[in-house]
Structures are given as structure tokens and as C-alpha cells.
Design an enzyme around this catalytic site. Structure first.
Site, PDB file in Angstrom:
ATOM      1  N   ARG A  62       0.848  -1.439   0.024  1.00  0.00           N
ATOM      2  CA  ARG A  62       0.003   0.010   0.040  1.00  0.00           C
ATOM      3  C   ARG A  62       0.655   1.055  -0.044  1.00  0.00           C
ATOM      4  NH1 ARG A  62      -1.474   1.977   4.170  1.00  0.00           N
ATOM      5  NH2 ARG A  62      -2.084   0.041   5.302  1.00  0.00           N
ATOM      6  N   TYR A 115     -14.300  17.092 -16.088  1.00  0.00           N
ATOM      7  CA  TYR A 115     -14.744  15.502 -16.126  1.00  0.00           C
ATOM      8  C   TYR A 115     -15.885  15.600 -15.139  1.00  0.00           C
ATOM      9  CZ  TYR A 115     -14.863  10.721 -15.724  1.00  0.00           C
ATOM     10  OH  TYR A 115     -15.056   9.359 -15.649  1.00  0.00           O
ATOM     11  N   ASP A 187      -5.663  18.872 -14.919  1.00  0.00           N
ATOM     12  CA  ASP A 187      -6.018  17.512 -15.225  1.00  0.00           C
ATOM     13  C   ASP A 187      -5.799  17.343 -16.765  1.00  0.00           C
ATOM     14  OD1 ASP A 187      -7.146  14.917 -16.042  1.00  0.00           O
ATOM     15  OD2 ASP A 187      -8.871  15.174 -14.813  1.00  0.00           O
ATOM     16  N   LYS A 212      -7.159   6.047 -19.356  1.00  0.00           N
ATOM     17  CA  LYS A 212      -7.442   6.599 -20.800  1.00  0.00           C
ATOM     18  C   LYS A 212      -6.287   6.499 -21.901  1.00  0.00           C
ATOM     19  CE  LYS A 212     -11.245   7.507 -18.905  1.00  0.00           C
ATOM     20  NZ  LYS A 212     -11.378   8.950 -18.390  1.00  0.00           N
TER      21      LYS A 212
HETATM   22  C1  LIG Z   1     -11.884   9.420 -17.037  1.00  0.00           C
HETATM   23  C2  LIG Z   1     -11.324  10.866 -16.582  1.00  0.00           C
HETATM   24  C3  LIG Z   1     -11.076  10.842 -15.059  1.00  0.00           C
HETATM   25  C4  LIG Z   1     -11.260   9.853 -14.212  1.00  0.00           C
HETATM   26  O1  LIG Z   1     -10.507   8.870 -14.232  1.00  0.00           O
HETATM   27  P1  LIG Z   1     -10.829   7.341 -13.534  1.00  0.00           P
HETATM   28  O2  LIG Z   1      -9.426   6.520 -13.968  1.00  0.00           O
HETATM   29  O3  LIG Z   1     -11.825   6.836 -14.559  1.00  0.00           O
HETATM   30  O4  LIG Z   1     -11.048   7.462 -12.387  1.00  0.00           O
HETATM   31  C5  LIG Z   1     -10.497  12.385 -14.623  1.00  0.00           C
HETATM   32  N1  LIG Z   1     -10.337  13.330 -15.466  1.00  0.00           N
HETATM   33  C6  LIG Z   1     -10.552  13.144 -17.194  1.00  0.00           C
HETATM   34  C7  LIG Z   1     -10.442  14.263 -17.692  1.00  0.00           C
HETATM   35  C8  LIG Z   1     -11.149  11.712 -17.297  1.00  0.00           C
HETATM   36  O5  LIG Z   1     -11.238  11.763 -18.617  1.00  0.00           O
END
Ligand SMILES: *Cc1c(COP(=O)(O)O)cnc(C)c1O
Length: 401
Positions: A62, A115, A187, A212
Site C-alpha cells: 500500500r 470531467y 487534469d 485513458k
Molecule cells: C476518466 C477521467 C477521469 C477519471 O479517471 P478514472 O480513471 O476513470 O477514475 C478524470 N479526469 C478526466 C479528464 C477523465 O477523462
């Protein structure tokens, strides 16, 4: 692993004891997977030294494990970051960042087109825990200036909004954040380091949903967070460890394997996105095609300056009509998966009104520029001609041809 040969069989008092990993003068080419939850230290003094940071060494998964660190180091290299932290999801990265850096009563300002889950966390979950939050249109730093309060501590943005592909005034926002001593969080999931490197533009924190494009194969859920200030890094790391946002070693291993081909996947997808956007523009039955690389995009000049000629792999468009036409388009484009994700190696089609933006009223969506007929395409690496043929056939089916 091949079992040890008979002639060097290790002494076993009982099969429950782990055996030594066989010696090998040669090394594996592929990254080994380290599922071990615990690591055994040779002495209490060594363990002390490990906890004090005097020597390197893993203790408990962890708190960190090799597959997470190997993956983090690769993403660090792409972002120009140091000491990035891999978490169990993109939302875990965002959660660890908030929980590590803020205290109750602090105020966070966020772009109003983040998001969907980030918006939910900011509008519902953080306020429930005593954090104050607010939103601004990131198209201009003036909107940020108007929203800053004495207790504002942090600003969070995405460089390109989902799914309307509007570009944030990053330079203005970074300057404003610096002037007011605010932590600037970017982000970077949508843009990826191939298009935009937030640390080169004044960001303090970078977030990724590794799920992604970085991992790129829709088979792992992981996140990443990096901080420019080592004190921020330590606070976020401790939050991630304490709140249990640990990534699975196998997911890290898969993501690292996916990441190896990121640059060629992204370059191919981006080239194809441009061809698709140009090929779709002006087709009958389409009322809008949005791609920041096109001259007719409202933020084209800003995107060109900010992204230095890269415009990403996301293309949005709007078909004429309502839900019936939407359903017909999805059915006719059936080989392109209709799925609420992005960044897969293959193209995916999403429909914000029924997925990411379903919680908003039709009026609220319209205010953001999203009608019922609005679609977003995350372009993958299929041949452009194949994709364009499928999309045009789907349009023809909607138009009753
Ligand atoms: C998908 C996404 C997230 C969240 O990510 P997860 O891996 O699904 O928790 C955050 N910000 C953006 C821009 C995203 O496309």
C-alpha cells in the site's frame, strides 16, 4: 517462472516456505510483475533505515511497490515531473490531491466544464466534508479573478473541455493563480503530454486518468498525480497511502506495457482525427464539427499557441434531430463501439446527453453547447478511410438515404 531444477532444489522444511528466485546471469527483457504485498528486511536496523529514507526498500505494497514506481517514472519522464504517484484510478489521484493539500474551510475554484465525476466531487462531496468550492468559465482568467475569495487555496482546470473542446486561458489562469498564491492543478488526461505539458505552463500539480490514452487499451483503471513542490508531493503521497488508493501491481504492469506504444498510438490517432474532422465538416445532416485544429474552431488560435501545432485525437460533432436520430446513428455506426470512455487504441463514440452529462438538464447542456444530437469521438488508430466510410454510412442511415 520455471521451478528450480532438481539438482539445485532449495532446502524445504515445508512447502509453505517461499523458495529463492533462481539465479540468472541474464536479465528479463520485459518488466517483471511484483505482486508481493510485503517485503522482508534483513534486520530491524535496516527497516528503521528504510522508514527514515536512509536506504531504499519496499515494506508494504500500500506504501509503494516496484510496478507502480516503474510506471510513475515513465509518466514522470513524459511530463517533466519527479516523484509522480500512481493511484488506483484517475478519481483516486484527484481525491488524494484534495485530501492531501486542503483542510476544511479552504476554497477551491474549478473550471465549470471539468470531467463529470470531478464536477460531482466538487459540487457535492467536498462541500459535505467542509471544503468550499466554486466554478468559473476557464475560457478567460477574468472569470477566475471575479471568483477568488480570501480563503481560496486552489484552482483546478483541464486545458481542453469535454466534450465541447473549448480551450482554457491557461496562461492567464496560471498568472492569476501565481499572483494570488493559489495551487494550480491541471487534469491533463484529455490533452496528454504529447499535446500539453502543464509544468511548462505554470501548473503546480498534474493529474492523469492513466485509464485513458496513457494505458490505452481499456483494460486497466489507474491514475497519476505529480506535484512540483516536494512538500505537496509528500502530503499527496501520505493521503493516497492512508486513504488506501493503492494501484494493483498487475494494472501497473499492463499500463506500462500499454504506455510503451503511447507515442506512436497518439501520433497516428491525432493524424486520423484531423482527417475525420475535415472529412465530416459540411456533410449533410451534420450541424457542427468541432476540432481545435480546424480554422473554424472558436479557440483555434489559442489552441495553436498553447499546443504548438498538436490538436489531439478528440473530435465532436452534432447531428440534426433528436433521440430517434441519435439511436439510428449509433446503430448504423455499430462497428465503432458506443461507449462512455476515451483514449482506447480503437475509436469509441460517446453521447454526452445520455452519459457524462446526463445529470444536467437539457437547458444546462444547451448552455454548454451540447444538444441531444451532440457526439464525441475518441479517435483511435484504425485507417482513416475505414472510419470515415463508417461515419458517413451512419449519417446516410440517419438521413434516410
Ligand atoms: C476518466 C477521467 C477521469 C477519471 O479517471 P478514472 O480513471 O476513470 O477514475 C478524470 N479526469 C478526466 C479528464 C477523465 O477523462
Amino acid at each position: 517462472m520455471t521451478p528450480p531444477k532438481d539438482d539445485n532444489k532449495p532446502p524445504l522444511d515445508t512447502i509453505v516456505r517461499r523458495v529463492e528466485i533462481p539465479e540468472s546471469a541474464s536479465r528479463p527483457v520485459a518488466t517483471p510483475l511484483f505482486p508481493s504485498v510485503v517485503y522482508s528486511s534483513p534486520s530491524a536496523d535496516t527497516l528503521d533505515a528504510q522508514y527514515e529514507g536512509a536506504v531504499d526498500g519496499y515494506t508494504y505494497a500500500r506504501e509503494g511497490h516496484p510496478n507502480a514506481d516503474i510506471l510513475a517514472a515513465k509518466i514522470d519522464g513524459m511530463e517533466g515531473a519527479e516523484g509522480g504517484i500512481v493511484t488506483s484510478s484517475g478519481m483516486a489521484a484527484i481525491s488524494a490531491m484534495f485530501l492531501g493539500l486542503l483542510k476544511a474551510g479552504d476554497h477551491v475554484l474549478a473550471g465549470d466544464q471539468l470531467y463529470g465525476r470531478s464536477l460531482r466531487m466538487l459540487s457535492q462531496d467536498l462541500p459535505r466534508m467542509g471544503f468550499e468550492t466554486g466554478f468559473f468559465d476557464a475560457g478567460s482568467a477574468d472569470n477566475l479573478a471575479a471568483a477568488i475569495r480570501p480563503n481560496t487555496r486552489m484552482v483546478m482546470i483541464e486545458a481542453v473541455s469535454n466534450p465541447t473542446l473549448r480551450v482554457a486561458d491557461v496562461a492567464g489562469i496560471a498568472a492569476m493563480a501565481a499572483r494570488h498564491g493559489l495551487i494550480l492543478v491541471v487534469d491533463n488526461t484529455f490533452t496528454t503530454p504529447a499535446v500539453f505539458r502543464p509544468f511548462d505552463h505554470g501548473a503546480d500539480i498534474i493529474i492523469h486518468s492513466v485509464t485513458k490514452f496513457l494505458a490505452g487499451h481499456s483494460d486497466v483503471t489507474l491514475g497519476y498525480v505529480a506535484a512540483r513542490d516536494p512538500a505537496h508531493r509528500t502530503a499527496i503521497y501520505d493521503a493516497a497511502v492512508t486513504w488506501g488508493m493503492t494501484p494493483s501491481p498487475f494494472d501497473c504492469w499492463l499500463a506500462e506495457r500499454g504506455l510503451n506504444s503511447f507515442e506512436v498510438r497518439f501520433a497516428a490517432a491525432q493524424d486520423t482525427a484531423r482527417i475525420i474532422a475535415d472529412g465530416l465538416a459540411g456533410q449533410p445532416g451534420l450541424t457542427k464539427v468541432l476540432y481545435p485544429g480546424r480554422n473554424d474552431h472558436p479557440d483555434h488560435d489559442l489552441a495553436a499557441t498553447l499546443f504548438g501545432g498538436s490538436f489531439g485525437n478528440m473530435v465532436s460533432f452534432e447531428i440534426a434531430g433528436g433521440r430517434d436520430e441519435v439511436n439510428r446513428f449509433i446503430a448504423a455506426a455499430g462497428k465503432i463501439p458506443f461507449a462512455p470512455t476515451l483514449g482506447d487504441v480503437a475509436t469509441t463514440l460517446s453521447h454526452p446527453a445520455s452519459s457524462s452529462h446526463r445529470a444536467l438538464s437539457a437547458e444546462a447542456r444547451a448552455a454548454l453547447g451540447m444538444s441531444e444530437g451532440f457526439f464525441r469521438l475518441s479517435v483511435g488508430i484504425e485507417p482513416a478511410a475505414l472510419l470515415l466510410g463508417e461515419l458517413n454510412a451512419a449519417l446516410a442511415a440517419v438521413n434516410g438515404e
